[in-house]
Design a protein around this motif. Sequence first.
Motif, PDB file in Angstrom:
ATOM      1  N   VAL A 178      -6.197   5.606   5.795  1.00 48.19           N
ATOM      2  CA  VAL A 178      -5.352   4.704   4.869  1.00 48.19           C
ATOM      3  C   VAL A 178      -4.175   4.185   5.959  1.00 48.19           C
ATOM      4  O   VAL A 178      -3.572   5.017   6.581  1.00 48.19           O
ATOM      5  CB  VAL A 178      -4.705   5.367   3.954  1.00 48.19           C
ATOM      6  CG1 VAL A 178      -3.693   4.468   3.219  1.00 48.19           C
ATOM      7  CG2 VAL A 178      -5.545   6.284   3.052  1.00 48.19           C
ATOM      8  N   ASN A 204       4.671   5.532   2.345  1.00 50.91           N
ATOM      9  CA  ASN A 204       4.461   4.028   2.467  1.00 50.91           C
ATOM     10  C   ASN A 204       4.064   3.578   3.822  1.00 50.91           C
ATOM     11  O   ASN A 204       4.391   4.128   4.685  1.00 50.91           O
ATOM     12  CB  ASN A 204       5.827   3.236   1.750  1.00 50.91           C
ATOM     13  CG  ASN A 204       6.218   3.949   0.582  1.00 50.91           C
ATOM     14  OD1 ASN A 204       5.166   3.912  -0.466  1.00 50.91           O
ATOM     15  ND2 ASN A 204       7.201   4.472   0.158  1.00 50.91           N
ATOM     16  N   LEU A 214      -1.014   2.644   6.629  1.00 47.08           N
ATOM     17  CA  LEU A 214       0.213   2.269   5.591  1.00 47.08           C
ATOM     18  C   LEU A 214       1.232   1.324   6.355  1.00 47.08           C
ATOM     19  O   LEU A 214       1.144   1.439   7.629  1.00 47.08           O
ATOM     20  CB  LEU A 214       0.688   3.792   5.305  1.00 47.08           C
ATOM     21  CG  LEU A 214       0.262   4.638   4.361  1.00 47.08           C
ATOM     22  CD1 LEU A 214       0.806   5.946   4.425  1.00 47.08           C
ATOM     23  CD2 LEU A 214       0.042   4.153   2.913  1.00 47.08           C
ATOM     24  N   LEU A 234       0.699  -1.312   0.055  1.00 47.92           N
ATOM     25  CA  LEU A 234       0.079  -0.027  -0.118  1.00 47.92           C
ATOM     26  C   LEU A 234       0.765   1.183   0.130  1.00 47.92           C
ATOM     27  O   LEU A 234       1.805   1.331   0.806  1.00 47.92           O
ATOM     28  CB  LEU A 234      -0.987  -0.181   1.360  1.00 47.92           C
ATOM     29  CG  LEU A 234      -2.085   1.006   1.517  1.00 47.92           C
ATOM     30  CD1 LEU A 234      -3.073   0.677   0.538  1.00 47.92           C
ATOM     31  CD2 LEU A 234      -2.628   0.740   2.746  1.00 47.92           C
ATOM     32  N   ILE A 256      -4.283   6.162  -3.931  1.00 50.01           N
ATOM     33  CA  ILE A 256      -3.752   5.051  -3.019  1.00 50.01           C
ATOM     34  C   ILE A 256      -3.688   3.958  -3.912  1.00 50.01           C
ATOM     35  O   ILE A 256      -4.588   3.266  -4.455  1.00 50.01           O
ATOM     36  CB  ILE A 256      -5.022   4.981  -2.011  1.00 50.01           C
ATOM     37  CG1 ILE A 256      -5.002   6.211  -1.195  1.00 50.01           C
ATOM     38  CG2 ILE A 256      -4.692   3.448  -1.151  1.00 50.01           C
ATOM     39  CD1 ILE A 256      -5.893   7.172  -1.575  1.00 50.01           C
ATOM     40  N   ARG A 257      -2.466   3.403  -3.734  1.00 47.34           N
ATOM     41  CA  ARG A 257      -2.155   2.201  -4.781  1.00 47.34           C
ATOM     42  C   ARG A 257      -2.075   0.943  -3.730  1.00 47.34           C
ATOM     43  O   ARG A 257      -1.347   0.884  -2.717  1.00 47.34           O
ATOM     44  CB  ARG A 257      -0.713   2.078  -5.217  1.00 47.34           C
ATOM     45  CG  ARG A 257      -0.588   3.470  -6.272  1.00 47.34           C
ATOM     46  CD  ARG A 257       0.026   3.324  -7.383  1.00 47.34           C
ATOM     47  NE  ARG A 257      -0.290   2.491  -8.455  1.00 47.34           N
ATOM     48  CZ  ARG A 257       0.258   1.880  -9.434  1.00 47.34           C
ATOM     49  NH1 ARG A 257       1.660   2.094  -9.569  1.00 47.34           N
ATOM     50  NH2 ARG A 257      -0.177   1.226 -10.411  1.00 47.34           N
ATOM     51  N   HIS A 258      -2.889   0.019  -4.078  1.00 45.20           N
ATOM     52  CA  HIS A 258      -2.970  -1.091  -3.344  1.00 45.20           C
ATOM     53  C   HIS A 258      -2.898  -2.501  -4.162  1.00 45.20           C
ATOM     54  O   HIS A 258      -2.984  -2.376  -5.298  1.00 45.20           O
ATOM     55  CB  HIS A 258      -4.382  -1.248  -2.624  1.00 45.20           C
ATOM     56  CG  HIS A 258      -4.725  -2.380  -1.746  1.00 45.20           C
ATOM     57  ND1 HIS A 258      -5.014  -3.771  -2.268  1.00 45.20           N
ATOM     58  CD2 HIS A 258      -4.874  -2.403  -0.372  1.00 45.20           C
ATOM     59  CE1 HIS A 258      -5.220  -4.558  -1.080  1.00 45.20           C
ATOM     60  NE2 HIS A 258      -5.227  -3.682   0.028  1.00 45.20           N
ATOM     61  N   ASP A 315      -5.949   0.550  -7.728  1.00 43.37           N
ATOM     62  CA  ASP A 315      -5.910   2.167  -7.661  1.00 43.37           C
ATOM     63  C   ASP A 315      -7.070   2.720  -7.095  1.00 43.37           C
ATOM     64  O   ASP A 315      -7.979   2.575  -7.920  1.00 43.37           O
ATOM     65  CB  ASP A 315      -4.969   2.581  -8.952  1.00 43.37           C
ATOM     66  CG  ASP A 315      -3.792   1.904  -8.923  1.00 43.37           C
ATOM     67  OD1 ASP A 315      -3.208   1.694  -7.988  1.00 43.37           O
ATOM     68  OD2 ASP A 315      -3.384   1.643 -10.039  1.00 43.37           O
ATOM     69  N   SER A 364      -7.345  -2.053   5.107  1.00 43.53           N
ATOM     70  CA  SER A 364      -6.260  -1.189   5.120  1.00 43.53           C
ATOM     71  C   SER A 364      -6.585   0.374   4.748  1.00 43.53           C
ATOM     72  O   SER A 364      -5.886   1.322   4.765  1.00 43.53           O
ATOM     73  CB  SER A 364      -5.412  -1.669   3.887  1.00 43.53           C
ATOM     74  OG  SER A 364      -5.643  -1.826   2.597  1.00 43.53           O
ATOM     75  N   VAL A 365      -7.888   0.369   3.913  1.00 43.42           N
ATOM     76  CA  VAL A 365      -8.462   1.778   3.269  1.00 43.42           C
ATOM     77  C   VAL A 365      -9.652   1.662   3.619  1.00 43.42           C
ATOM     78  O   VAL A 365     -10.629   0.979   3.065  1.00 43.42           O
ATOM     79  CB  VAL A 365      -7.986   1.672   1.793  1.00 43.42           C
ATOM     80  CG1 VAL A 365      -8.238   3.045   1.375  1.00 43.42           C
ATOM     81  CG2 VAL A 365      -6.458   1.644   1.466  1.00 43.42           C
TER      82      VAL A 365
END
Length: 298
Positions: free
Chosen positions: A224, A298, A226, A52, A90-92, A96, A206-207
């Motif tokens: 989020v 991160n 992280l 993430l 937010i990249r997971h 995205d 996580s989000v």
Amino acid sequence: MNNKYILKSAVATMSLLVVACSDGDTTDGKVSSSASSTVVNGQADESNVSALALYTMDCGVIDISDLDSFSTIGDYKGVRDVFSDSCHLIRHPKGDLLWDVGLPEAMKADEPVVNGVYTITVKKTVTEQLAEINLTPDDIEYLSVSHNHFDHTGQPEAAGDALWLVHENEYQAMFGNEQTAAQFARFKDFKRKEFTGDYDVFGDGSVKILELPGHTPGHTALLVNLPESGPVMLSGDLFHRKESRELRRVPRFNTDEPQTHISMDKFDEMAKALGARVVIQHEPDDVNALPKFPKSLN
Ligand SMILES: [Zn+2]
């Protein structure tokens, strides 16, 4: 921020970009809970995302010569301030998410756009910033906006054909009457998942989109979690400034003042319990302290 004063010009500029949708009842992009988990777009980039990460994009600067409308008790009259306008990626590993899509692209110009007390500068579009990390709108799987004001909903095109995650009260606020429905026509193109309460975007905690109404009927913030930095909470417009958070100032244009106070308390209690880093999205000190795009937290 207050879109009451700028709405007319925003609608005018946005009408250059979108074709008004007059047949909204012929198709409905709402997806059921069971279907939403199967909606996956643009898979090409996902193998690159191992953990993430939170990216912060510059979606404009709003210089306000008189903040009067940002406090119901009149103590901001004549006070000037400069707001950031942040958008986030937010990249997971599962996809995205774009959180807020900034001011309308039509406001990107060599000279700032001046309207009443507002002087607005947009230097880069969301799509241009995504390109800096080799993403296109088609790579975005999920879109969510903290609320429907035009400084958060300006560039839905940056989300391609993402699944739009929207609180059902916010959806109603946007499409409950013809005037606003026309303003948000581009959002009608998205498949959408409506929710109430909080919403766990990737199903692993996580989000999380947090239900915090009052600024608008379905206003939300984002949590989020992280892996290295720990929990971060993006405020939406529950708060506009550090100082107004501390003093519990409520804008005159909020839809529900008592509800806003309940949401403020809920947000602060959660932030304290989690030890979360709070980012007020219109507070330059908070936004500029985050890694500068294209670096990520991160
Ligand atoms: Zn705002």
